[in-house]
Write a protein that holds these residues in place. Sequence first.
Motif, PDB file in Angstrom:
ATOM      1  N   THR A 131      -0.761  14.110 -14.972  1.00  0.00           N
ATOM      2  CA  THR A 131      -2.007  14.117 -15.608  1.00  0.00           C
ATOM      3  C   THR A 131      -1.637  14.322 -17.195  1.00  0.00           C
ATOM      4  N   LEU A 132      -2.448  14.319 -18.313  1.00  0.00           N
ATOM      5  CA  LEU A 132      -2.217  14.357 -19.709  1.00  0.00           C
ATOM      6  C   LEU A 132      -2.058  15.544 -20.125  1.00  0.00           C
ATOM      7  N   LEU A 133      -1.370  15.855 -21.100  1.00  0.00           N
ATOM      8  CA  LEU A 133      -1.021  17.183 -21.631  1.00  0.00           C
ATOM      9  C   LEU A 133      -2.301  17.573 -22.322  1.00  0.00           C
ATOM     10  N   PRO A 134      -2.568  18.548 -22.675  1.00  0.00           N
ATOM     11  CA  PRO A 134      -3.846  19.266 -23.386  1.00  0.00           C
ATOM     12  C   PRO A 134      -4.190  18.693 -24.862  1.00  0.00           C
ATOM     13  N   ALA A 135      -3.134  18.116 -25.343  1.00  0.00           N
ATOM     14  CA  ALA A 135      -3.344  17.606 -26.889  1.00  0.00           C
ATOM     15  C   ALA A 135      -3.572  16.101 -26.600  1.00  0.00           C
ATOM     16  N   PHE A 136      -3.712  15.425 -25.521  1.00  0.00           N
ATOM     17  CA  PHE A 136      -4.096  14.221 -25.401  1.00  0.00           C
ATOM     18  C   PHE A 136      -5.242  13.994 -24.557  1.00  0.00           C
ATOM     19  N   GLY A 137      -6.064  13.075 -24.940  1.00  0.00           N
ATOM     20  CA  GLY A 137      -7.436  12.892 -24.322  1.00  0.00           C
ATOM     21  C   GLY A 137      -7.710  11.482 -24.193  1.00  0.00           C
ATOM     22  N   VAL A 138      -8.829  11.124 -23.539  1.00  0.00           N
ATOM     23  CA  VAL A 138      -9.323   9.944 -23.279  1.00  0.00           C
ATOM     24  C   VAL A 138     -10.590   9.592 -23.137  1.00  0.00           C
ATOM     25  N   LYS A 139     -11.157   8.697 -24.139  1.00  0.00           N
ATOM     26  CA  LYS A 139     -12.613   8.339 -23.788  1.00  0.00           C
ATOM     27  C   LYS A 139     -12.791   6.938 -23.310  1.00  0.00           C
ATOM     28  N   LEU A 140     -13.672   7.096 -22.101  1.00  0.00           N
ATOM     29  CA  LEU A 140     -14.011   6.310 -21.028  1.00  0.00           C
ATOM     30  C   LEU A 140     -15.158   5.300 -21.872  1.00  0.00           C
ATOM     31  N   HIS A 141     -15.046   3.932 -21.926  1.00  0.00           N
ATOM     32  CA  HIS A 141     -16.084   3.089 -22.031  1.00  0.00           C
ATOM     33  C   HIS A 141     -16.662   2.555 -21.092  1.00  0.00           C
ATOM     34  N   HIS A 142     -17.991   2.735 -20.586  1.00  0.00           N
ATOM     35  CA  HIS A 142     -18.708   2.285 -19.328  1.00  0.00           C
ATOM     36  C   HIS A 142     -19.417   0.948 -19.694  1.00  0.00           C
ATOM     37  N   PRO A 143     -19.832   0.058 -18.773  1.00  0.00           N
ATOM     38  CA  PRO A 143     -19.131   0.221 -17.420  1.00  0.00           C
ATOM     39  C   PRO A 143     -17.661  -0.591 -17.511  1.00  0.00           C
ATOM     40  N   SER A 144     -17.089  -1.237 -18.429  1.00  0.00           N
ATOM     41  CA  SER A 144     -15.720  -1.956 -18.365  1.00  0.00           C
ATOM     42  C   SER A 144     -14.618  -1.149 -17.757  1.00  0.00           C
ATOM     43  N   GLY A 145     -14.708   0.089 -17.953  1.00  0.00           N
ATOM     44  CA  GLY A 145     -13.439   0.909 -17.324  1.00  0.00           C
ATOM     45  C   GLY A 145     -12.186   0.752 -18.172  1.00  0.00           C
ATOM     46  N   LYS A 146     -12.532   0.354 -19.523  1.00  0.00           N
ATOM     47  CA  LYS A 146     -11.463   0.560 -20.552  1.00  0.00           C
ATOM     48  C   LYS A 146     -11.624   1.909 -21.066  1.00  0.00           C
ATOM     49  N   CYS A 147     -10.406   2.372 -21.798  1.00  0.00           N
ATOM     50  CA  CYS A 147     -10.585   3.499 -22.330  1.00  0.00           C
ATOM     51  C   CYS A 147      -9.675   3.768 -23.634  1.00  0.00           C
ATOM     52  N   THR A 148     -10.149   4.531 -24.636  1.00  0.00           N
ATOM     53  CA  THR A 148      -9.698   4.661 -25.938  1.00  0.00           C
ATOM     54  C   THR A 148      -8.976   6.316 -25.714  1.00  0.00           C
ATOM     55  N   LEU A 149      -7.475   5.942 -26.148  1.00  0.00           N
ATOM     56  CA  LEU A 149      -6.560   7.041 -26.210  1.00  0.00           C
ATOM     57  C   LEU A 149      -6.488   8.050 -27.324  1.00  0.00           C
ATOM     58  N   ASN A 150      -6.566   9.136 -27.184  1.00  0.00           N
ATOM     59  CA  ASN A 150      -6.614  10.169 -28.538  1.00  0.00           C
ATOM     60  C   ASN A 150      -5.605  11.191 -28.575  1.00  0.00           C
ATOM     61  N   TYR A 151      -5.031  11.269 -29.652  1.00  0.00           N
ATOM     62  CA  TYR A 151      -4.056  12.492 -29.682  1.00  0.00           C
ATOM     63  C   TYR A 151      -4.523  13.537 -30.929  1.00  0.00           C
ATOM     64  N   CYS A 152      -4.798  14.707 -30.051  1.00  0.00           N
ATOM     65  CA  CYS A 152      -5.512  15.723 -30.724  1.00  0.00           C
ATOM     66  C   CYS A 152      -4.430  16.972 -30.856  1.00  0.00           C
ATOM     67  N   PRO A 153      -3.528  17.208 -31.950  1.00  0.00           N
ATOM     68  CA  PRO A 153      -2.819  18.416 -31.884  1.00  0.00           C
ATOM     69  C   PRO A 153      -3.331  19.482 -32.079  1.00  0.00           C
ATOM     70  N   GLN A 154      -4.510  19.341 -32.723  1.00  0.00           N
ATOM     71  CA  GLN A 154      -5.214  20.618 -32.835  1.00  0.00           C
ATOM     72  C   GLN A 154      -5.751  21.623 -31.781  1.00  0.00           C
ATOM     73  N   THR A 155      -5.561  20.772 -30.663  1.00  0.00           N
ATOM     74  CA  THR A 155      -6.062  21.431 -29.038  1.00  0.00           C
ATOM     75  C   THR A 155      -4.921  22.081 -28.726  1.00  0.00           C
ATOM     76  N   ASP A 156      -3.681  21.668 -28.912  1.00  0.00           N
ATOM     77  CA  ASP A 156      -2.303  22.424 -28.549  1.00  0.00           C
ATOM     78  C   ASP A 156      -2.313  23.449 -29.282  1.00  0.00           C
ATOM     79  N   SER A 157      -2.456  23.494 -30.333  1.00  0.00           N
ATOM     80  CA  SER A 157      -2.354  24.582 -31.609  1.00  0.00           C
ATOM     81  C   SER A 157      -3.280  25.539 -31.385  1.00  0.00           C
ATOM     82  N   CYS A 158      -4.689  25.443 -30.973  1.00  0.00           N
ATOM     83  CA  CYS A 158      -5.479  26.233 -30.890  1.00  0.00           C
ATOM     84  C   CYS A 158      -5.213  27.017 -29.387  1.00  0.00           C
ATOM     85  N   MET A 159      -4.553  26.275 -28.524  1.00  0.00           N
ATOM     86  CA  MET A 159      -4.283  27.001 -27.220  1.00  0.00           C
ATOM     87  C   MET A 159      -3.268  28.019 -27.404  1.00  0.00           C
ATOM     88  N   SER A 160      -2.253  27.653 -28.114  1.00  0.00           N
ATOM     89  CA  SER A 160      -0.941  28.304 -28.501  1.00  0.00           C
ATOM     90  C   SER A 160      -1.356  29.721 -29.321  1.00  0.00           C
TER      91      SER A 160
END
Length: 366
Positions: A285-314
């Motif tokens: 699965t993806l690590l916490p700092a990486f996310g996906v936004k799904l585009h409906h109904p095509s099934g395509k998805c946009t990939l996101n890198y959010c380092p703040q998520t990992d920093s906040c968790m730390s």
Amino acid sequence: MSEVKNRLDFIQWLGPDMSIKILTHLDDPCDLAHVSSVSSSWHQFVIENGLCKKLCLKMFPELVGAAHFIEVENMIEPVSNSPGSFTNSECLKRNHKVYGFLAAGFTPSMVSCISEAVIASSTDNYPEESILNTLEPRDRTDFRASYWSSQGESDPSVPETLVYRLNSKLCLVTEIHIQPFQAYFQHGLPLYSSKSVRFRMGHPRYPMELESAMDYFVGDQFIWTYTSPEFPMFQENRLQKFKLPEPVLCIGGVILVELLGRVQKQEMDELFYICISHVQVVGRTLLPAFGVKLHHPSGKCTLNYCPQTDSCMSSTSSSSRGDSSNPSRLRALTSNIMQRGVRRWEQSILGAFLGSGNGNAVVDDQ
């Protein structure tokens, strides 16, 4: 001035073949990010020679079979979608971002991928025999049986289905484990397995929360982008492992378990049942700092890198360790702060490497 003249670009000096051979020995996405950040010419060299893809497939060989999902339009989308017309340069850049994202974003080891049980096609006694019980690896908890049971049917061919949500909307699934339930409290210890099992993976047709799962299921609002072959299930009280023919990139984070055919009658009512004590989905699965936004109904998805998520968790985990007045705790806290500083420096380089900027999408379907 002489120092400037003596500086050499080792990629130009060694030549492309030898440089590629050296750089393909890197085994960390951050190292490749550092290389890519040296200069614009090195950045272009990394892209043009597909070093991100080479590193990603070296780290995760199971992605080789799933690469066609990525290369349909050099982005993450179901293979059923038709390819677009991109120039070779655009394809290389998209490959660079997508494979860089996957190399840095997937968990380094195989993990259990199920986040929650969503819905079963039927349940005999709710909530005592709910699908929620299949998340428990044991068949007994607190001195009572733990399992899901279907409703009874006179026709043994009636199938049942179990739907689960995975930990992230982008998972690389390699195998599914299922343990049928043996009713140790019934005469003869009957085991209520199915004859066979099949798996589907996909995403909701519309951007709705899975909390309204009954609406999804009744209205057939899932789009299944992958269907596995049918696997025979043994009438044995053990965790049975079903390895997929090749790893599957599940886009959308939903998996359906189809239990096909019934083999065991219940003595008291002469009806056929299927009972399952545990279901497990294995993959990355993806690590916490990486996310996906799904585009409906095509099934395509946009990939996101959010380092703040990992920093906040730390930061949260470090602050929850208690009072820092103790000298040993103070040293540990200081060390943690320094490590976080280094991590943030690497995150900024990795963000530039992935083209994410301040957490923006790194690959888009537009």
